[in-house]
Design a protein around this motif. Structure first.
Motif, mmCIF file in Angstrom:
data_model
loop_
_atom_site.group_PDB
_atom_site.id
_atom_site.type_symbol
_atom_site.label_atom_id
_atom_site.label_comp_id
_atom_site.label_asym_id
_atom_site.label_seq_id
_atom_site.Cartn_x
_atom_site.Cartn_y
_atom_site.Cartn_z
ATOM 1 N N SER A 49 0.825 -1.216 0.000
ATOM 2 C CA SER A 49 0.000 0.000 0.000
ATOM 3 C C SER A 49 0.851 1.255 0.000
ATOM 4 N N VAL A 50 1.781 1.327 0.948
ATOM 5 C CA VAL A 50 2.631 2.499 1.104
ATOM 6 C C VAL A 50 4.053 2.007 1.392
ATOM 7 N N PRO A 51 4.874 1.915 0.359
ATOM 8 C CA PRO A 51 6.239 1.417 0.587
ATOM 9 C C PRO A 51 7.061 2.371 1.463
ATOM 10 N N ILE A 52 7.635 1.809 2.518
ATOM 11 C CA ILE A 52 8.491 2.572 3.428
ATOM 12 C C ILE A 52 9.790 1.786 3.584
ATOM 13 N N ARG A 53 10.909 2.476 3.430
ATOM 14 C CA ARG A 53 12.199 1.819 3.571
ATOM 15 C C ARG A 53 12.616 1.866 5.045
ATOM 16 N N TYR A 54 12.571 0.713 5.692
ATOM 17 C CA TYR A 54 12.984 0.610 7.091
ATOM 18 C C TYR A 54 14.463 0.283 7.152
ATOM 19 N N GLU A 55 15.135 0.796 8.153
ATOM 20 C CA GLU A 55 16.558 0.549 8.327
ATOM 21 C C GLU A 55 16.747 -0.609 9.309
ATOM 22 N N PHE A 56 16.492 -1.832 8.815
ATOM 23 C CA PHE A 56 16.580 -2.998 9.686
ATOM 24 C C PHE A 56 17.993 -3.195 10.222
ATOM 25 N N GLY A 57 18.993 -2.733 9.480
ATOM 26 C CA GLY A 57 20.371 -2.822 9.960
ATOM 27 C C GLY A 57 20.603 -2.034 11.233
ATOM 28 N N SER A 58 19.792 -1.012 11.475
ATOM 29 C CA SER A 58 19.875 -0.225 12.707
ATOM 30 C C SER A 58 18.859 -0.698 13.736
ATOM 31 N N ILE A 59 17.705 -1.134 13.257
ATOM 32 C CA ILE A 59 16.628 -1.526 14.166
ATOM 33 C C ILE A 59 16.969 -2.808 14.917
ATOM 34 N N VAL A 60 17.501 -3.798 14.226
ATOM 35 C CA VAL A 60 17.766 -5.104 14.846
ATOM 36 C C VAL A 60 18.789 -4.996 15.980
ATOM 37 N N PRO A 61 19.956 -4.348 15.763
ATOM 38 C CA PRO A 61 20.888 -4.228 16.893
ATOM 39 C C PRO A 61 20.304 -3.451 18.077
ATOM 40 N N ALA A 62 19.541 -2.399 17.791
ATOM 41 C CA ALA A 62 18.927 -1.616 18.869
ATOM 42 C C ALA A 62 17.916 -2.471 19.635
ATOM 43 N N ALA A 63 17.165 -3.303 18.930
ATOM 44 C CA ALA A 63 16.199 -4.186 19.585
ATOM 45 C C ALA A 63 16.916 -5.246 20.426
ATOM 46 N N LEU A 64 18.008 -5.794 19.907
ATOM 47 C CA LEU A 64 18.773 -6.781 20.678
ATOM 48 C C LEU A 64 19.377 -6.140 21.929
ATOM 49 N N LEU A 65 19.862 -4.928 21.803
ATOM 50 C CA LEU A 65 20.380 -4.219 22.968
ATOM 51 C C LEU A 65 19.269 -3.992 23.990
ATOM 52 N N ALA A 66 18.079 -3.640 23.518
ATOM 53 C CA ALA A 66 16.940 -3.447 24.424
ATOM 54 C C ALA A 66 16.629 -4.738 25.175
ATOM 55 N N VAL A 67 16.680 -5.864 24.484
ATOM 56 C CA VAL A 67 16.422 -7.159 25.136
ATOM 57 C C VAL A 67 17.485 -7.435 26.198
ATOM 58 N N LEU A 68 18.749 -7.136 25.887
ATOM 59 C CA LEU A 68 19.828 -7.346 26.859
ATOM 60 C C LEU A 68 19.650 -6.472 28.094
ATOM 61 N N VAL A 69 19.316 -5.194 27.890
ATOM 62 C CA VAL A 69 19.116 -4.283 29.021
ATOM 63 C C VAL A 69 17.904 -4.725 29.829
ATOM 64 N N TRP A 70 16.825 -5.105 29.150
ATOM 65 C CA TRP A 70 15.640 -5.598 29.855
ATOM 66 C C TRP A 70 15.988 -6.863 30.645
ATOM 67 N N GLY A 71 16.767 -7.756 30.036
ATOM 68 C CA GLY A 71 17.166 -8.984 30.721
ATOM 69 C C GLY A 71 17.971 -8.693 31.975
ATOM 70 N N ALA A 72 18.878 -7.703 31.891
ATOM 71 C CA ALA A 72 19.654 -7.317 33.070
ATOM 72 C C ALA A 72 18.727 -6.784 34.159
ATOM 73 N N ARG A 73 17.741 -5.985 33.777
ATOM 74 C CA ARG A 73 16.780 -5.454 34.752
ATOM 75 C C ARG A 73 15.939 -6.580 35.355
ATOM 76 N N ALA A 74 15.591 -7.562 34.535
ATOM 77 C CA ALA A 74 14.757 -8.668 35.011
ATOM 78 C C ALA A 74 15.493 -9.541 36.024
ATOM 79 N N LEU A 75 16.809 -9.501 36.043
ATOM 80 C CA LEU A 75 17.590 -10.295 37.001
ATOM 81 C C LEU A 75 17.550 -9.727 38.411
#
Length: 132
Positions: A49-75
């Motif tokens: 419908s509406v093509p949008i170019r996402y920067e998955f090369g930036s999004i994926v590492p940021a999401a993985l870092l978020a999971v790591l920080v969340w995991g540290a908080r969950a401990l």
């Protein structure tokens, strides 16, 4: 409507297959698979419908870092609400600082953040007016 109906059927089918064998973990797995399929389906339909170019090369590492920080908080052990909120804010600031410090935020994005903060912080704001 078609996406919703399709994902509901997929999820129910996965529940029927996985819950008898794996119990609550089967339910979790079925839900994760169904939501992942929904994300891919919605993404593909949206791109048509509406093509949008996402920067998955930036999004994926940021999401993985978020999971790591969340995991540290969950401990950390459970704590009172105020302490938990303060700890959550600290962990968010750590996450933002890591994104900034690792260079995952582009220069123009950094400049926008700095400009936004400066526009909100006005020296002398809130000071008592001088008497004449």
């Amino acid at each position: 409507g078609a996406i919703f109906a399709g994902i509901c059927l997929l999820c129910l089918g996965l529940y029927a297959l996985l819950i008898p064998r794996f119990g609550m973990f089967g339910a979790v797995l079925a839900t994760v698979i169904a939501f992942a399929c929904k994300a891919v389906w919605v993404y593909r339909e949206g791109q048509r419908s509406v093509p949008i170019r996402y920067e998955f090369g930036s999004i994926v590492p940021a999401a993985l870092l978020a999971v790591l920080v969340w995991g540290a908080r969950a401990l950390l052990p459970p704590m009172p609400l105020a302490a938990s909120l303060a700890t959550g804010i600290v962990f968010f600031l750590i996450y933002a600082g890591l994104l900034w410090g690792l260079g995952w935020i582009r220069r123009e994005e950094r400049q926008s953040v700095v400009a936004w903060v400066r526009s909100r912080v006005r020296p002398g704001a809130g000071a008592a007016p001088e008497a004449s």
